[in-house]
Design a protein around this motif. Sequence first.
Motif, PDB file in Angstrom:
ATOM      1  N   MET A   1      -7.973   4.542  -2.538  1.00 29.98           N
ATOM      2  CA  MET A   1      -7.384   3.885  -1.371  1.00 29.98           C
ATOM      3  C   MET A   1      -7.997   4.324  -0.046  1.00 29.98           C
ATOM      4  SD  MET A   1      -3.352   3.421  -2.278  1.00 29.98           S
ATOM      5  CE  MET A   1      -3.069   5.064  -2.903  1.00 29.98           C
ATOM      6  N   LYS A   2      -9.090   5.068  -0.096  1.00 30.27           N
ATOM      7  CA  LYS A   2      -9.812   5.485   1.114  1.00 30.27           C
ATOM      8  C   LYS A   2      -8.913   6.271   2.070  1.00 30.27           C
ATOM      9  CE  LYS A   2     -12.642   1.334   0.675  1.00 30.27           C
ATOM     10  NZ  LYS A   2     -12.955   0.006   1.235  1.00 30.27           N
ATOM     11  N   ILE A   3      -8.180   7.219   1.509  1.00 29.82           N
ATOM     12  CA  ILE A   3      -7.293   8.072   2.299  1.00 29.82           C
ATOM     13  C   ILE A   3      -8.061   9.320   2.714  1.00 29.82           C
ATOM     14  CG2 ILE A   3      -5.200   9.474   2.243  1.00 29.82           C
ATOM     15  CD1 ILE A   3      -4.047   7.421   0.258  1.00 29.82           C
TER      16      ILE A   3
ATOM     17  N   MET B   1       0.825  -1.209   0.000  1.00 31.83           N
ATOM     18  CA  MET B   1       0.000   0.000   0.000  1.00 31.83           C
ATOM     19  C   MET B   1       0.860   1.260   0.000  1.00 31.83           C
ATOM     20  SD  MET B   1      -3.247   0.941   2.420  1.00 31.83           S
ATOM     21  CE  MET B   1      -4.262   2.379   2.030  1.00 31.83           C
ATOM     22  N   ALA B   2       1.933   1.254   0.788  1.00 30.75           N
ATOM     23  CA  ALA B   2       2.823   2.414   0.825  1.00 30.75           C
ATOM     24  C   ALA B   2       3.460   2.649  -0.544  1.00 30.75           C
ATOM     25  CB  ALA B   2       3.906   2.216   1.883  1.00 30.75           C
ATOM     26  N   GLU B   3       3.775   1.553  -1.238  1.00 25.84           N
ATOM     27  CA  GLU B   3       4.375   1.681  -2.569  1.00 25.84           C
ATOM     28  C   GLU B   3       3.395   2.326  -3.548  1.00 25.84           C
ATOM     29  OE1 GLU B   3       4.754  -0.878  -0.582  1.00 25.84           O
ATOM     30  OE2 GLU B   3       6.912  -0.614  -0.252  1.00 25.84           O
ATOM     31  N   LYS B   4       2.116   1.984  -3.412  1.00 26.29           N
ATOM     32  CA  LYS B   4       1.098   2.590  -4.274  1.00 26.29           C
ATOM     33  C   LYS B   4       0.987   4.092  -4.010  1.00 26.29           C
ATOM     34  CE  LYS B   4      -1.827  -1.524  -4.782  1.00 26.29           C
ATOM     35  NZ  LYS B   4      -3.167  -2.113  -4.502  1.00 26.29           N
ATOM     36  N   VAL B   5       1.059   4.459  -2.730  1.00 23.65           N
ATOM     37  CA  VAL B   5       0.989   5.874  -2.367  1.00 23.65           C
ATOM     38  C   VAL B   5       2.207   6.612  -2.925  1.00 23.65           C
ATOM     39  CG1 VAL B   5       1.066   7.505  -0.441  1.00 23.65           C
ATOM     40  CG2 VAL B   5      -0.404   5.487  -0.307  1.00 23.65           C
TER      41      VAL B   5
ATOM     42  N   ALA C   1      -1.237  19.566  -4.366  1.00 26.77           N
ATOM     43  CA  ALA C   1      -1.524  18.662  -5.480  1.00 26.77           C
ATOM     44  C   ALA C   1      -1.326  17.207  -5.056  1.00 26.77           C
ATOM     45  CB  ALA C   1      -0.624  18.998  -6.668  1.00 26.77           C
ATOM     46  N   VAL C   2      -0.282  16.968  -4.258  1.00 25.64           N
ATOM     47  CA  VAL C   2      -0.032  15.615  -3.747  1.00 25.64           C
ATOM     48  C   VAL C   2      -1.186  15.176  -2.851  1.00 25.64           C
ATOM     49  CG1 VAL C   2       1.443  14.229  -2.227  1.00 25.64           C
ATOM     50  CG2 VAL C   2       2.479  15.772  -3.901  1.00 25.64           C
ATOM     51  N   LYS C   3      -1.588  16.073  -1.968  1.00 32.18           N
ATOM     52  CA  LYS C   3      -2.686  15.756  -1.045  1.00 32.18           C
ATOM     53  C   LYS C   3      -3.974  15.462  -1.805  1.00 32.18           C
ATOM     54  CE  LYS C   3      -5.084  17.573   3.030  1.00 32.18           C
ATOM     55  NZ  LYS C   3      -5.089  18.652   4.064  1.00 32.18           N
ATOM     56  N   ASP C   4      -4.305  16.301  -2.768  1.00 35.30           N
ATOM     57  CA  ASP C   4      -5.541  16.110  -3.538  1.00 35.30           C
ATOM     58  C   ASP C   4      -5.500  14.814  -4.343  1.00 35.30           C
ATOM     59  OD1 ASP C   4      -6.450  18.491  -2.530  1.00 35.30           O
ATOM     60  OD2 ASP C   4      -5.912  19.676  -4.305  1.00 35.30           O
ATOM     61  N   THR C   5      -4.337  14.497  -4.883  1.00 41.36           N
ATOM     62  CA  THR C   5      -4.194  13.273  -5.677  1.00 41.36           C
ATOM     63  C   THR C   5      -4.420  12.031  -4.824  1.00 41.36           C
ATOM     64  OG1 THR C   5      -2.627  14.307  -7.209  1.00 41.36           O
ATOM     65  CG2 THR C   5      -2.605  11.897  -7.086  1.00 41.36           C
ATOM     66  N   LEU C   6      -3.825  12.013  -3.654  1.00 46.58           N
ATOM     67  CA  LEU C   6      -3.954  10.845  -2.775  1.00 46.58           C
ATOM     68  C   LEU C   6      -5.370  10.720  -2.217  1.00 46.58           C
ATOM     69  CD1 LEU C   6      -0.558  10.966  -0.825  1.00 46.58           C
ATOM     70  CD2 LEU C   6      -1.176   9.542  -2.782  1.00 46.58           C
ATOM     71  N   ARG C   7      -5.955  11.836  -1.821  1.00 49.49           N
ATOM     72  CA  ARG C   7      -7.311  11.787  -1.280  1.00 49.49           C
ATOM     73  C   ARG C   7      -8.339  11.440  -2.354  1.00 49.49           C
ATOM     74  NH1 ARG C   7      -8.968  16.652   2.546  1.00 49.49           N
ATOM     75  NH2 ARG C   7     -10.703  15.191   2.828  1.00 49.49           N
TER      76      ARG C   7
ATOM     77  N   ARG D   1       4.526   7.142   5.274  1.00 47.18           N
ATOM     78  CA  ARG D   1       3.981   6.317   6.354  1.00 47.18           C
ATOM     79  C   ARG D   1       2.459   6.396   6.338  1.00 47.18           C
ATOM     80  NH1 ARG D   1       7.610   8.367  11.399  1.00 47.18           N
ATOM     81  NH2 ARG D   1       6.909  10.343  10.545  1.00 47.18           N
ATOM     82  N   LEU D   2       1.813   5.269   6.653  1.00 50.90           N
ATOM     83  CA  LEU D   2       0.352   5.223   6.689  1.00 50.90           C
ATOM     84  C   LEU D   2      -0.111   4.581   7.990  1.00 50.90           C
ATOM     85  CD1 LEU D   2       1.336   4.289   3.562  1.00 50.90           C
ATOM     86  CD2 LEU D   2      -1.117   4.430   3.205  1.00 50.90           C
ATOM     87  N   ARG D   3      -1.289   4.982   8.422  1.00 53.31           N
ATOM     88  CA  ARG D   3      -1.917   4.335   9.568  1.00 53.31           C
ATOM     89  C   ARG D   3      -3.427   4.336   9.368  1.00 53.31           C
ATOM     90  NH1 ARG D   3      -3.436   8.493  13.350  1.00 53.31           N
ATOM     91  NH2 ARG D   3      -2.590  10.515  12.751  1.00 53.31           N
ATOM     92  N   LYS D   4      -4.058   3.291   9.864  1.00 52.82           N
ATOM     93  CA  LYS D   4      -5.502   3.170   9.702  1.00 52.82           C
ATOM     94  C   LYS D   4      -6.199   3.997  10.770  1.00 52.82           C
ATOM     95  CE  LYS D   4      -8.906  -0.215   8.272  1.00 52.82           C
ATOM     96  NZ  LYS D   4     -10.009  -0.148   9.213  1.00 52.82           N
ATOM     97  N   TYR D   5      -7.236   4.674  10.355  1.00 58.29           N
ATOM     98  CA  TYR D   5      -8.002   5.502  11.284  1.00 58.29           C
ATOM     99  C   TYR D   5      -9.480   5.271  11.012  1.00 58.29           C
ATOM    100  CZ  TYR D   5      -8.760   9.399  14.463  1.00 58.29           C
ATOM    101  OH  TYR D   5      -9.127  10.161  15.546  1.00 58.29           O
ATOM    102  N   GLY D   6     -10.065   4.341  11.757  1.00 58.09           N
ATOM    103  CA  GLY D   6     -11.455   3.982  11.504  1.00 58.09           C
ATOM    104  C   GLY D   6     -11.575   3.211  10.202  1.00 58.09           C
ATOM    105  N   LEU D   7     -12.385   3.727   9.287  1.00 60.26           N
ATOM    106  CA  LEU D   7     -12.570   3.075   7.993  1.00 60.26           C
ATOM    107  C   LEU D   7     -11.643   3.646   6.930  1.00 60.26           C
ATOM    108  CD1 LEU D   7     -16.491   2.977   7.872  1.00 60.26           C
ATOM    109  CD2 LEU D   7     -14.917   1.259   8.782  1.00 60.26           C
TER     110      LEU D   7
END
Length: 300
Positions: free
Chosen positions: A280-282, A218-222, A270-276, A239-245
């Motif tokens: 991947m439910k970010i 998942m980190a590689e995809k991000v 732009a990075v933030k908007d792309t990932l959200r 780095r990623l962490r799960k927060y609820g759903l």
Amino acid sequence: MTQHDNQVGAGLAASAAGMAVNLVLALIKIITGVVGNSYALIADGIESSADIVSSLIVWSGLKIAARPADASHPYGHGKAESLAALIVSAALLGAAGLIAWQSINEILTPHKAPAWYTLIVLGVVIVTKELLFRFVFSTASEIESSALKGDAWHHRSDAITSVAVFIGIAVALIGGERFNAADDWSALLACAVIAYNGLKLLRVAFDELMDKAAPEGMAEKVRALAGKVAGVVTVEKCRLRKYGLTWVVDIHVEVEPTLTVKEGHDIAHAVKDTLRGSEMKIADVLVHVEPVGTAHEQSV
């Protein structure tokens, strides 16, 4: 309606369906157990009643987790879902212990063989609970809810217990008086399966509460998505962490050192908007911008 709202809605619907079905089955099993002389079936009905409470906990956890951030909880209420998963997992272990205790007590107490029609009721229960498990588990997997997965396993544990009781009653009816306690022995063996799944789900809940790293890949995809954003030279840390759903991302990107502060800021957005905006439910992304070539090792 946002993707998160759809996730919560699906989870609440699945949890509510579980409560409704468990209520009906609990009444049927307890009444049939009393009339048909099967304490194992009565215990099974009591366990189904406990499942209603578990489903209610999951439902409440999802409702709380869906609340937006506020002054008291600036990061939102997502951990409520993981806490619900923890409680449900513990309840699953408790149910296994309770059924084991009841089964041992019945084994030590002489009693008549159950009535033949209890097998018909159990057959209906087994099919219904297995279908309910598949529906709830499918929904839980789709929305990535560990609490709802725990609820689903409550349904399957009920089905497993019912299968064990079915086999035991069949043995008791076929084998005669010597095998009157066969259904209790079967229920006792089923407890091991229930306890195993309870421990497995408990570990998942603990991992989420302790911010365990995201699943492999998942980190590689991000990183790959962020690296495609115009202006990003490379991704230095992710780095990623799960927060609820949902997931929360902390990412460091490197850009050309000659860029202005505003240009770096725009790239970060732009990075933030792309990932959200990905699938991947970010839910949130914290982007740190660094000049290329100045990254250094940091302790994590």
